[in-house]
Design an enzyme around this catalytic site. Structure first.
Site, PDB file in Angstrom:
ATOM      1  N   ARG A   1      -2.261  -6.225  -7.950  1.00 56.69           N
ATOM      2  CA  ARG A   1      -1.135  -7.135  -7.693  1.00 56.69           C
ATOM      3  C   ARG A   1      -1.052  -8.235  -8.744  1.00 56.69           C
ATOM      4  O   ARG A   1       0.016  -8.699  -9.093  1.00 56.69           O
ATOM      5  CB  ARG A   1      -1.277  -7.782  -6.315  1.00 56.69           C
ATOM      6  CG  ARG A   1      -0.946  -6.857  -5.193  1.00 56.69           C
ATOM      7  CD  ARG A   1      -1.425  -7.415  -3.899  1.00 56.69           C
ATOM      8  NE  ARG A   1      -2.855  -7.647  -3.964  1.00 56.69           N
ATOM      9  CZ  ARG A   1      -3.615  -7.972  -2.935  1.00 56.69           C
ATOM     10  NH1 ARG A   1      -3.086  -8.141  -1.762  1.00 56.69           N
ATOM     11  NH2 ARG A   1      -4.912  -8.145  -3.075  1.00 56.69           N
TER      12      ARG A   1
ATOM     13  N   SER B   1      -2.856  -7.475   3.367  1.00 54.12           N
ATOM     14  CA  SER B   1      -3.188  -7.339   4.796  1.00 54.12           C
ATOM     15  C   SER B   1      -3.521  -8.696   5.395  1.00 54.12           C
ATOM     16  O   SER B   1      -3.207  -8.965   6.550  1.00 54.12           O
ATOM     17  CB  SER B   1      -4.366  -6.381   4.972  1.00 54.12           C
ATOM     18  OG  SER B   1      -4.043  -5.103   4.475  1.00 54.12           O
TER      19      SER B   1
ATOM     20  N   HIS C   1       0.843  -1.206   0.000  1.00 53.86           N
ATOM     21  CA  HIS C   1       0.000   0.000   0.000  1.00 53.86           C
ATOM     22  C   HIS C   1       0.878   1.256   0.000  1.00 53.86           C
ATOM     23  O   HIS C   1       0.620   2.208  -0.745  1.00 53.86           O
ATOM     24  CB  HIS C   1      -0.875   0.056   1.265  1.00 53.86           C
ATOM     25  CG  HIS C   1      -1.928  -0.995   1.359  1.00 53.86           C
ATOM     26  ND1 HIS C   1      -2.158  -1.716   2.505  1.00 53.86           N
ATOM     27  CD2 HIS C   1      -2.855  -1.427   0.461  1.00 53.86           C
ATOM     28  CE1 HIS C   1      -3.173  -2.553   2.319  1.00 53.86           C
ATOM     29  NE2 HIS C   1      -3.602  -2.409   1.084  1.00 53.86           N
TER      30      HIS C   1
END
Ligand code: PNS
Length: 164
Positions: free
Chosen positions: A91, A129, A17
């Site tokens: 990604r 995450s 991020h």
């Protein structure tokens, strides 16, 4: 003034991020990193306010980056902030389908709103995450995954979850 929004769950912010934030910040006058609710994700590790505080600490030295959190629709939030661009990181191809759908919905709700996709840096393609939370659960070293300023917070929060 060109304002863009980088939206996400950020539970917690990762090095991937942060890489997107730094690259997007040079493209706009102002970048607002906004923690929003993803209704597909339940039982977060941090509250939205805590996530925003962690991000604030990490981006403190980036002068044109602001951090916020909101429980509204993203398209409505962008309208309130007079932003006409959303920034999203990709990604892998597998991210694209869902991101494309969200981009189209957001433009349907707010026709002035464009979504720009930034490819993730190769070295962060595996970072998410969810992976961070899984690593923290087992006490693994987080230094290749989250900004160093928040490593202790993630470990402490995971410990309090485990003990509580
Ligand atoms: O990091 P994430 O979980 O992929 O981010 C997704 C997020 C939070 C940006 C998305 O769920 C979102 O925009 N939530 C706010 C509500 C909304 O506007 N949903 C999209 C239209 S239905």
């Amino acid at each position: 003034m060109k304002t863009a929004i980088y939206p996400g769950s950020f539970d917690p912010i990762t090095l991937g991020h942060l890489n997107i934030i730094k690259r997007a910040a040079v493209c706009f006058d102002k970048l607002i990193v906004c923690v929003l609710i993803n209704s597909d994700k339940h039982g977060g590790l941090f509250t939205p306010e805590e996530r925003a505080d962690l991000i604030r600490r990490v981006v403190a030295k980036l002068p044109n980056v602001e951090v916020d959190c909101s429980a509204t629709l993203l398209a409505e939030y962008a309208r309130q902030k007079k932003a006409c661009t959303l920034v999203k990181g990709l990604r892998a191809v597998s991210d694209y389908e869902n991101e494309l759908q969200m981009a189209l919905i957001n433009r349907k709700l707010n026709p002035r709103l464009e979504t720009m996709f930034l490819p993730s840096s190769a070295k962060y393609t595996y970072v998410s995450s969810s992976v961070v939370k899984e690593m923290a659960r087992y006490g693994a070293d987080l230094s290749d995954f989250v900004p160093r300023e928040i490593i202790d917070d993630v470990n402490a929060k995971m410990k309090s979850r485990r003990d509580g």
